[in-house]
Every structure is written in C-alpha cells, then in structure tokens.
Design a protein around this motif. Structure first.
Motif, PDB file in Angstrom:
ATOM      1  N   ASP A 109       0.849  -1.187   0.000  1.00  0.00           N
ATOM      2  CA  ASP A 109       0.000   0.000   0.000  1.00  0.00           C
ATOM      3  C   ASP A 109       0.893   1.248   0.000  1.00  0.00           C
ATOM      4  O   ASP A 109       2.127   1.157   0.043  1.00  0.00           O
ATOM      5  CB  ASP A 109      -0.984  -0.012   1.178  1.00  0.00           C
ATOM      6  N   GLU A 110       0.266   2.408  -0.049  1.00  0.00           N
ATOM      7  CA  GLU A 110       1.032   3.650  -0.193  1.00  0.00           C
ATOM      8  C   GLU A 110       1.948   3.895   0.999  1.00  0.00           C
ATOM      9  O   GLU A 110       3.064   4.435   0.843  1.00  0.00           O
ATOM     10  CB  GLU A 110       0.077   4.835  -0.384  1.00  0.00           C
ATOM     11  N   TRP A 111       1.500   3.504   2.173  1.00  0.00           N
ATOM     12  CA  TRP A 111       2.328   3.708   3.359  1.00  0.00           C
ATOM     13  C   TRP A 111       3.559   2.810   3.305  1.00  0.00           C
ATOM     14  O   TRP A 111       4.673   3.247   3.617  1.00  0.00           O
ATOM     15  CB  TRP A 111       1.511   3.414   4.616  1.00  0.00           C
ATOM     16  N   GLU A 112       3.371   1.568   2.900  1.00  0.00           N
ATOM     17  CA  GLU A 112       4.497   0.647   2.785  1.00  0.00           C
ATOM     18  C   GLU A 112       5.506   1.132   1.750  1.00  0.00           C
ATOM     19  O   GLU A 112       6.731   1.054   1.967  1.00  0.00           O
ATOM     20  CB  GLU A 112       4.000  -0.745   2.407  1.00  0.00           C
ATOM     21  N   ALA A 113       5.009   1.606   0.615  1.00  0.00           N
ATOM     22  CA  ALA A 113       5.916   2.112  -0.424  1.00  0.00           C
ATOM     23  C   ALA A 113       6.739   3.278   0.099  1.00  0.00           C
ATOM     24  O   ALA A 113       7.941   3.393  -0.195  1.00  0.00           O
ATOM     25  CB  ALA A 113       5.114   2.528  -1.657  1.00  0.00           C
ATOM     26  N   ALA A 114       6.120   4.138   0.916  1.00  0.00           N
ATOM     27  CA  ALA A 114       6.854   5.272   1.487  1.00  0.00           C
ATOM     28  C   ALA A 114       7.904   4.794   2.486  1.00  0.00           C
ATOM     29  O   ALA A 114       9.008   5.354   2.557  1.00  0.00           O
ATOM     30  CB  ALA A 114       5.879   6.234   2.162  1.00  0.00           C
ATOM     31  N   GLN A 115       7.580   3.767   3.256  1.00  0.00           N
ATOM     32  CA  GLN A 115       8.553   3.224   4.200  1.00  0.00           C
ATOM     33  C   GLN A 115       9.751   2.627   3.472  1.00  0.00           C
ATOM     34  O   GLN A 115      10.913   2.797   3.885  1.00  0.00           O
ATOM     35  CB  GLN A 115       7.893   2.168   5.086  1.00  0.00           C
ATOM     36  N   LEU A 116       9.493   1.926   2.386  1.00  0.00           N
ATOM     37  CA  LEU A 116      10.584   1.337   1.612  1.00  0.00           C
ATOM     38  C   LEU A 116      11.445   2.424   0.964  1.00  0.00           C
ATOM     39  O   LEU A 116      12.675   2.316   0.919  1.00  0.00           O
ATOM     40  CB  LEU A 116      10.031   0.387   0.558  1.00  0.00           C
ATOM     41  N   ALA A 117      10.810   3.474   0.487  1.00  0.00           N
ATOM     42  CA  ALA A 117      11.574   4.582  -0.086  1.00  0.00           C
ATOM     43  C   ALA A 117      12.465   5.226   0.971  1.00  0.00           C
ATOM     44  O   ALA A 117      13.615   5.597   0.693  1.00  0.00           O
ATOM     45  CB  ALA A 117      10.629   5.614  -0.697  1.00  0.00           C
ATOM     46  N   ALA A 118      11.950   5.355   2.198  1.00  0.00           N
ATOM     47  CA  ALA A 118      12.763   5.910   3.276  1.00  0.00           C
ATOM     48  C   ALA A 118      13.942   4.992   3.605  1.00  0.00           C
ATOM     49  O   ALA A 118      15.068   5.455   3.814  1.00  0.00           O
ATOM     50  CB  ALA A 118      11.904   6.135   4.521  1.00  0.00           C
ATOM     51  N   ALA A 119      13.678   3.682   3.634  1.00  0.00           N
ATOM     52  CA  ALA A 119      14.757   2.726   3.906  1.00  0.00           C
ATOM     53  C   ALA A 119      15.841   2.811   2.838  1.00  0.00           C
ATOM     54  O   ALA A 119      17.042   2.760   3.140  1.00  0.00           O
ATOM     55  CB  ALA A 119      14.184   1.306   3.989  1.00  0.00           C
ATOM     56  N   VAL A 120      15.419   2.951   1.595  1.00  0.00           N
ATOM     57  CA  VAL A 120      16.381   3.085   0.497  1.00  0.00           C
ATOM     58  C   VAL A 120      17.204   4.359   0.666  1.00  0.00           C
ATOM     59  O   VAL A 120      18.433   4.361   0.489  1.00  0.00           O
ATOM     60  CB  VAL A 120      15.654   3.070  -0.858  1.00  0.00           C
ATOM     61  N   GLY A 121      16.554   5.456   0.995  1.00  0.00           N
ATOM     62  CA  GLY A 121      17.268   6.708   1.173  1.00  0.00           C
ATOM     63  C   GLY A 121      18.345   6.619   2.247  1.00  0.00           C
ATOM     64  O   GLY A 121      19.475   7.098   2.060  1.00  0.00           O
ATOM     65  N   HIS A 122      18.009   6.016   3.378  1.00  0.00           N
ATOM     66  CA  HIS A 122      18.992   5.858   4.451  1.00  0.00           C
ATOM     67  C   HIS A 122      20.123   4.920   4.018  1.00  0.00           C
ATOM     68  O   HIS A 122      21.284   5.119   4.393  1.00  0.00           O
ATOM     69  CB  HIS A 122      18.318   5.317   5.705  1.00  0.00           C
ATOM     70  N   THR A 123      19.781   3.911   3.231  1.00  0.00           N
ATOM     71  CA  THR A 123      20.797   2.974   2.762  1.00  0.00           C
ATOM     72  C   THR A 123      21.788   3.665   1.838  1.00  0.00           C
ATOM     73  O   THR A 123      23.006   3.437   1.919  1.00  0.00           O
ATOM     74  CB  THR A 123      20.125   1.791   2.056  1.00  0.00           C
TER      75      THR A 123
END
Length: 493
Positions: A222-236
C-alpha cells in the motif's frame, strides 16, 4: 554488559538455580521499591500504520470467515547463557498490527476471533507491571527479561488499545480464550507456547494456508508501505556514501571488511532499527561468495569491494542494495570488463520490470545478456543458446543464483507465498522487488583466464512496479562504472 538480576520471573530469588552473581533483594529494599513512584501512564496517538493494519486484518478476515486466526509475535531468542538477541516480532504479526521496533513486546499474540460480522481483533500482551506489593508488582525491578528497569517500559493495556486501535488483553488470559471448539488456524513455529495452546491439527495444511495467505497479503504494497521502503532506500544510500568516504582508512586495516560493516551498520542503527540483514562487505575474492558475512578480511587498494546492505527502518521495512566498488577509486581493465557485463545484464533486467510481465522475465532477460557475454569470452562450450537451455544451464557456473526477489518487511519478502502467486506469477503495480544479476568468477576456476579469476560483481537496485512500468527507488546511487569512479573521487579526494 549489564549484570544479571538474579531474580526469577515471578520475583522470587533464584540465584542458586541460575548461578547468578547478583545479590538477593532484602525485605527492606523490596518494601522501599513499593513506594514513591509518579503516575507515568499516557494516552499515545495511534501508530502510523494502524489504519493500514486494520485494512490488512479485514482482508484476512474475509479470507477465513468463521475461523479463529492466531498470529504470534514470537519470543526472545537466547544468544548465550542469560543474554538474548534483540527482539524482532514475526513479520506477519507486525504487518497485521503496525507494531514498530521501538516498543515491540516479546510473546505478544494477535487473535482474530470470529463474529457474525467478521472478526474481532484482540492483542494479547504483557502489560506494564504494576508498582505495588504483589509478586507481579516486583517484576519491574527484578525480572531482567521483562522488567521495566531492565529492558524498558511497556505499554499498559489501555495504552495498547489507544496505539493499535484494537482490543487488548493480558497475555495470561490467552489460554482460556483459545477454547470453545472454534476452528482455529495458527502461524506455527513462531512461539512454541502458542503452538501448544492451540494443539495439533488433523490437517496441518490449514496452518500452511494461513501462512501463505499472510505472505501473499504483502505482495502488493500500500502507499504507506511504499513510502517506508523509499525511506529505507534513502537511508541505505547515505550508508553507502559513509562507507565510500571511509574506504581510504579501511584499506589500511587488516580487517577492513569489519570496518566497512561497522560504518554501514552505524548508519542503520542511527536511522532505523538496524541492518535489514547481515551486511555483506566482501573484498577481493570474498565477493565470489554469495552470502559472505564473516567480513574478516582486508580491503586492499586495487581490489573490488562488493557491499550488499540495507537499512531496516523502525517499521521493519528494509532496503536491499548492492554496489561493487573499486577500492582505489578506479576499475582495472579486467574489473571493468566484468562490471560492464553485469551492468548491461541489470539494465536488461530493469527494462523487463512492468505490470503484466511474468515475475521470472527480468531474471531471464538479465541471464541472456550474461550468457551472451560469457560466450563472447569463449567460456560456454556449445554457445549461449545451448547454455540457456534449462537442461544445460552451463552459464550458471559463473552466476549461480536468481537475479532478484520481492522486498518488504523481510529482505526476501513473501517467501511463504504460493508459487502461482509469486515465482510463477505476474507482476502488479505496487509490488517492490530487487534486480541483482552478478558474476562470481571463483579464484580457483581453471576455466577462466587468469586475469578474471577472483573477481566478483553484483549490482542490485530496488524497484517499485507502477501502473505503466517501474521506478528505481535507488536510482540516485551511481551504477555505471564511470559514474561510480566520479562519485568516489568526490568523496575520497
């Protein structure tokens, strides 16, 4: 290292049972602990994922009407003697509740109890210990596994209901709530105590079906999960930048791989829950070992460093990115030759990711490029087409594994999903997956020219499938060989 509390879970003195070196609690001290504590109960806001978790529970409820569904968080796992690993709840539990890493409680259990209109969700948990004269009231300072002064504060039941938006009950009442002859499915092999409470099934396929359904529920984010994954990618990506900046120092250490691992993991702990999986920091021929996590070797200048790492944010969503970096900042001719072939394979794989494509298409597209490149190097007896035949697969000597997987709360997400919905399925908008072809040219492989032996290259990015294609969430991290060299020069001088 903190000392052992020397006390049992019920507050009794068990020094001689456990072998603890801690001192007993005299009656005067026990009495002193009963008084003088401020009221620190709060009314927390709903968890950020609570509204999405409710929708997920509704989907599971519709799938299994009239049945009780039991989803444990799991318990603590012993690292050694009386020291536990950091607790991480089972993925299905976190997905259906919205629990986060900062306040997860071991041994909690989500129960979806059937009702005429669907299910009532009840979260059974260890509530915050009272600070009174009861044996339970002593837990907050005597119990090293659950006591508030030992491991931190837990929510009260009222706070749990406010945070999750569902009913909460004391875990001690769970056993009495699992009777009544209601058909019950459980996510097994997560909490042995819960398995024992539910008891065996005549047909354990019912439990496997529940596990598969919960995995398949995570296939489309869902949209919230996609945003969480994008945040994880950014920190990575930030973590990769940290590593490159410290490569000159790491290259001077006997165990430079450990320094690389530590640099990335520091960023993961700062920005999230920690690394989403054991960081792979593989220099030189270590890069030819697919899951090299010993990370005990040097990172010599002139070698390649294969860094496969991901930050897991507090919601448990993790990135999974790999870059293969020239430690001195410049690829040698042989290294670049291998790198460019892997890059071309990844480009072909990424181009194949779109809704309606089969999940296996991107892997096959990447492997065709790999096989044709290996054939150009004269490494495939019979040629590329023969090697690509499933009855042959000779190209796999040099690449071995699949080129990607679903990504989410688990780095290899949705692994319990049925093959027809995942491996043999069709891509849909909202899915997130990795594309990660590689070449692993073993140092002792006599079929290879000597200059290629011991070179390992993998390039991995995280893609979100959209309505008309895919978005590379990690696109801002350089991939092309010349881009990597320019990027590294700017960070290391």
């Amino acid at each position: 290292m903190t000392p052992s509390s020397g006390a049992s879970r019920d507050g009794g003195d068990d020094r001689f049972v456990t072998g603890s070196h801690d001192l007993p609690i005299p009656p005067a001290l026990a009495e002193f602990f009963k008084h003088g504590w401020a009221d620190t109960n709060v009314s927390p806001p709903p968890l950020p994922a609570a509204v999405y978790a409710a929708k997920r529970r509704a989907a599971v409820s519709a799938r299994f009407p009239g049945e009780r569904l039991v989803v444990p968080a799991g318990g603590l796992k012993v690292r050694s003697n009386d020291c536990d690993y950091a607790f991480r709840p089972h993925t299905a539990f976190a997905h259906l509740t919205g629990e986060t890493a900062t306040e997860a409680v071991p041994e909690a259990v989500l129960v979806l109890e059937p009702t005429p209109s669907g299910h009532e969700a009840v979260l059974f948990t260890h509530p915050r210990s009272p600070r009174d004269g009861s044996a339970l009231g002593a837990q907050f300072y005597r119990d090293r596994r659950h006591g508030e002064l030992w491991v931190g504060r837990r929510r009260t039941l009222a706070e749990t209901e406010d945070a999750f938006g569902l009913a909460a009950a004391d875990l001690e009442t769970l056993q009495s709530r699992l009777g009544g002859g209601v058909p019950t499915r459980v996510v097994r092999d997560v909490d042995p105590a819960v398995d024992a409470m539910v008891g065996p099934h005549a047909d354990d396929g019912a439990d496997r079906e529940l596990h598969a359904a919960l995995a398949e529920l995570r296939l489309v984010k869902d949209e919230w999960e996609a945003a969480q994954l994008a945040a994880a990618v950014g920190h990575t990506i930030t973590g990769f930048t940290d590593v490159v900046a410290e490569l000159p120092y790491a290259s001077r250490l006997a165990r430079g791989e450990r320094w690389v691992e530590g640099v990335f993991n520091r960023r993961a702990r700062l920005e999230g829950n920690g690394p989403g999986y054991e960081t792979i920091a593989a220099a030189g021929a270590h890069a030819c070992v697919l899951h090299w996590i010993r990370n005990d070797g040097p990172v010599p200048e002139g070698s390649l460093l294969l860094l496969d790492a991901g930050v897991e944010v507090d919601s448990f969503y993790t990135a999974d990115i790999t870059r293969t970096l020239p430690v001195g900042g410049r690829f040698t001719d042989a290294q670049r030759r291998v790198y460019d072939l892997v890059y071309a394979a990844q480009e072909a794989g990424i181009a194949a990711v779109r809704p309606g494509a089969r999940f296996r298409d991107f892997h096959q597209a990447a492997m065709r490029v790999i096989a044709e490149g290996l054939d150009d190097w004269g490494l495939l007896p019979g040629g590329a087409e023969a090697a690509l035949d499933p009855e042959s697969g000779l190209y796999r000597r040099y690449t071995l594994c699949s080129s990607g997987h679903m990504l989410g709360m688990d780095v290899h997400d949705c692994a319990k999903a049925r093959a027809e919905t995942y491996l043999d399925g069709v891509l849909e908008a909202g899915q997130v997956l990795t594309v990660e072809p590689g070449l692993y040219l073993q140092p002792d492989d006599l079929t290879l020219p000597e200059e290629l032996r011991g070179i390992g290259v993998r390039i991995e990015d995280d893609l979100l499938v959209t309505e008309d294609g895919a978005v590379n969430l990690s696109a801002s991290l350089p991939r092309r060989a010349d881009e990597i060299e320019t990027w590294m020069a700017g960070l290391t001088g």
